[in-house]
Motif scaffolding. Structure first.
Motif, short mmCIF file in Angstrom:
data_model
loop_
_atom_site.label_atom_id
_atom_site.label_comp_id
_atom_site.label_asym_id
_atom_site.label_seq_id
_atom_site.Cartn_x
_atom_site.Cartn_y
_atom_site.Cartn_z
N ILE A 23 0.85 -1.19 0.00
CA ILE A 23 0.00 0.00 0.00
C ILE A 23 0.89 1.25 0.00
CG2 ILE A 23 -1.70 1.31 1.30
CD1 ILE A 23 -3.19 -1.12 1.31
N MET A 24 0.58 2.16 -0.92
CA MET A 24 1.23 3.47 -0.93
C MET A 24 0.14 4.49 -0.64
SD MET A 24 3.36 5.34 -3.92
CE MET A 24 2.34 6.66 -4.52
N VAL A 25 0.28 5.19 0.48
CA VAL A 25 -0.73 6.16 0.89
C VAL A 25 -0.32 7.54 0.38
CG1 VAL A 25 -1.95 7.13 2.86
CG2 VAL A 25 -1.18 4.77 2.94
N LEU A 26 -1.27 8.23 -0.23
CA LEU A 26 -1.01 9.58 -0.74
C LEU A 26 -0.81 10.54 0.43
CD1 LEU A 26 -3.73 9.76 -3.52
CD2 LEU A 26 -1.26 9.59 -3.84
N PRO A 27 -0.05 11.60 0.21
CA PRO A 27 0.12 12.60 1.28
C PRO A 27 -1.23 13.24 1.63
CG PRO A 27 1.65 13.00 -0.54
CD PRO A 27 0.70 11.93 -0.98
N PRO A 28 -1.38 13.70 2.86
CA PRO A 28 -2.64 14.35 3.25
C PRO A 28 -2.89 15.61 2.42
CG PRO A 28 -1.05 14.43 5.05
CD PRO A 28 -0.41 13.68 3.94
N ARG A 29 -4.16 15.87 2.19
CA ARG A 29 -4.61 17.06 1.46
C ARG A 29 -3.91 17.21 0.11
NH1 ARG A 29 -4.35 17.95 6.68
NH2 ARG A 29 -2.28 18.86 6.73
N SER A 30 -3.92 16.13 -0.67
CA SER A 30 -3.30 16.17 -2.00
C SER A 30 -4.21 15.54 -3.06
CB SER A 30 -1.95 15.45 -1.96
OG SER A 30 -2.14 14.11 -1.55
N PRO A 31 -5.43 16.07 -3.22
CA PRO A 31 -6.34 15.46 -4.20
C PRO A 31 -5.80 15.51 -5.62
CG PRO A 31 -7.19 17.56 -3.44
CD PRO A 31 -5.99 17.24 -2.58
N GLU A 32 -4.90 16.44 -5.90
CA GLU A 32 -4.35 16.53 -7.25
C GLU A 32 -3.52 15.31 -7.63
OE1 GLU A 32 -1.24 18.05 -4.52
OE2 GLU A 32 -3.39 18.36 -4.69
N LEU A 33 -3.10 14.53 -6.64
CA LEU A 33 -2.33 13.31 -6.92
C LEU A 33 -3.23 12.10 -7.16
CD1 LEU A 33 0.56 13.65 -4.32
CD2 LEU A 33 0.56 14.25 -6.75
N ASN A 34 -4.50 12.23 -6.84
CA ASN A 34 -5.44 11.11 -6.98
C ASN A 34 -6.33 11.37 -8.20
OD1 ASN A 34 -7.22 9.04 -6.69
ND2 ASN A 34 -7.74 9.47 -4.57
N PRO A 35 -6.07 10.69 -9.32
CA PRO A 35 -6.81 10.96 -10.55
C PRO A 35 -8.33 10.84 -10.42
CG PRO A 35 -4.96 9.50 -11.00
CD PRO A 35 -5.06 9.64 -9.51
N VAL A 36 -8.81 9.97 -9.54
CA VAL A 36 -10.26 9.81 -9.43
C VAL A 36 -10.92 11.08 -8.91
CG1 VAL A 36 -10.46 8.84 -7.11
CG2 VAL A 36 -12.04 8.11 -8.90
N ASN A 38 -10.39 13.99 -9.98
CA ASN A 38 -10.74 14.76 -11.17
C ASN A 38 -11.97 14.18 -11.86
OD1 ASN A 38 -7.49 14.93 -11.01
ND2 ASN A 38 -8.45 16.87 -11.55
N VAL A 39 -12.14 12.87 -11.78
CA VAL A 39 -13.33 12.24 -12.35
C VAL A 39 -14.57 12.73 -11.61
CG1 VAL A 39 -14.54 10.05 -12.70
CG2 VAL A 39 -12.09 10.21 -13.19
N TRP A 40 -14.52 12.72 -10.26
CA TRP A 40 -15.67 13.19 -9.48
C TRP A 40 -15.95 14.66 -9.79
CZ3 TRP A 40 -17.19 8.77 -8.93
CH2 TRP A 40 -16.53 7.76 -8.25
N GLN A 41 -14.90 15.46 -9.88
CA GLN A 41 -15.09 16.89 -10.17
C GLN A 41 -15.73 17.09 -11.54
OE1 GLN A 41 -14.36 19.46 -7.95
NE2 GLN A 41 -15.61 20.59 -9.41
N PHE A 42 -15.29 16.31 -12.53
CA PHE A 42 -15.87 16.40 -13.87
C PHE A 42 -17.37 16.07 -13.82
CE2 PHE A 42 -17.18 14.50 -17.88
CZ PHE A 42 -16.80 15.49 -18.78
N MET A 43 -17.73 15.02 -13.10
CA MET A 43 -19.14 14.65 -13.01
C MET A 43 -19.96 15.73 -12.32
SD MET A 43 -18.85 10.57 -12.18
CE MET A 43 -20.54 10.45 -11.69
N ARG A 44 -19.41 16.29 -11.24
CA ARG A 44 -20.12 17.37 -10.56
C ARG A 44 -20.29 18.57 -11.48
NH1 ARG A 44 -16.92 15.67 -6.15
NH2 ARG A 44 -15.37 17.25 -6.63
N ASP A 45 -19.20 18.98 -12.13
CA ASP A 45 -19.23 20.16 -12.98
C ASP A 45 -20.19 20.02 -14.16
OD1 ASP A 45 -17.35 21.33 -11.35
OD2 ASP A 45 -15.67 21.05 -12.75
N ASN A 46 -20.30 18.83 -14.71
CA ASN A 46 -21.05 18.65 -15.95
C ASN A 46 -22.47 18.13 -15.77
OD1 ASN A 46 -19.16 19.18 -18.37
ND2 ASN A 46 -17.92 18.16 -16.83
N TRP A 47 -22.74 17.38 -14.70
CA TRP A 47 -24.05 16.76 -14.62
C TRP A 47 -24.72 16.87 -13.26
CZ3 TRP A 47 -20.42 12.82 -16.76
CH2 TRP A 47 -20.32 12.94 -18.14
#
Length: 89
Positions: A23-36, A38-47
């Motif tokens: 397991i590799m845990v992402l640093p805290p408060r780093s959503p830009e490193l987690n591609p998903v 951006n997927v959630w943001q795209f869905m919110r922004d568009n639909w």
């Protein structure tokens, strides 16, 4: 290797990790490193944003509609989740 954010259910001691998975845990408060993220943001922004939902069932229906619309466009998912720094070598 499995990359995870720091969601509570990922960090619990109750999580059973097989011996062949690291397991590799992402640093805290780093959503830009987690591609998903951006997927959630795209869905919110568009639909899903700027709407008033009449019921819980309507929220579920609209989320399912947005998800199904997105998965019908795999090229869109790839372009949203692509990280140039991760694919540049």
């Amino acid at each position: 290797m499995l990359m995870m954010d720091r969601a509570g259910w990922h960090m619990t001691d109750k999580l059973v990790v097989p011996a062949n998975i690291t397991i590799m845990v992402l640093p805290p408060r780093s959503p830009e490193l987690n591609p998903v993220e951006n997927v959630w943001q795209f869905m919110r922004d568009n639909w899903l944003s700027n709407r008033v939902f009449e019921s819980y069932d309507q929220i579920i229906a609209m989320c399912c509609h947005a998800w199904n619309k997105l998965i019908s466009q795999p090229w869109k998912i790839m372009s949203i989740g692509l990280r140039r720094w991760a694919h540049g070598f």
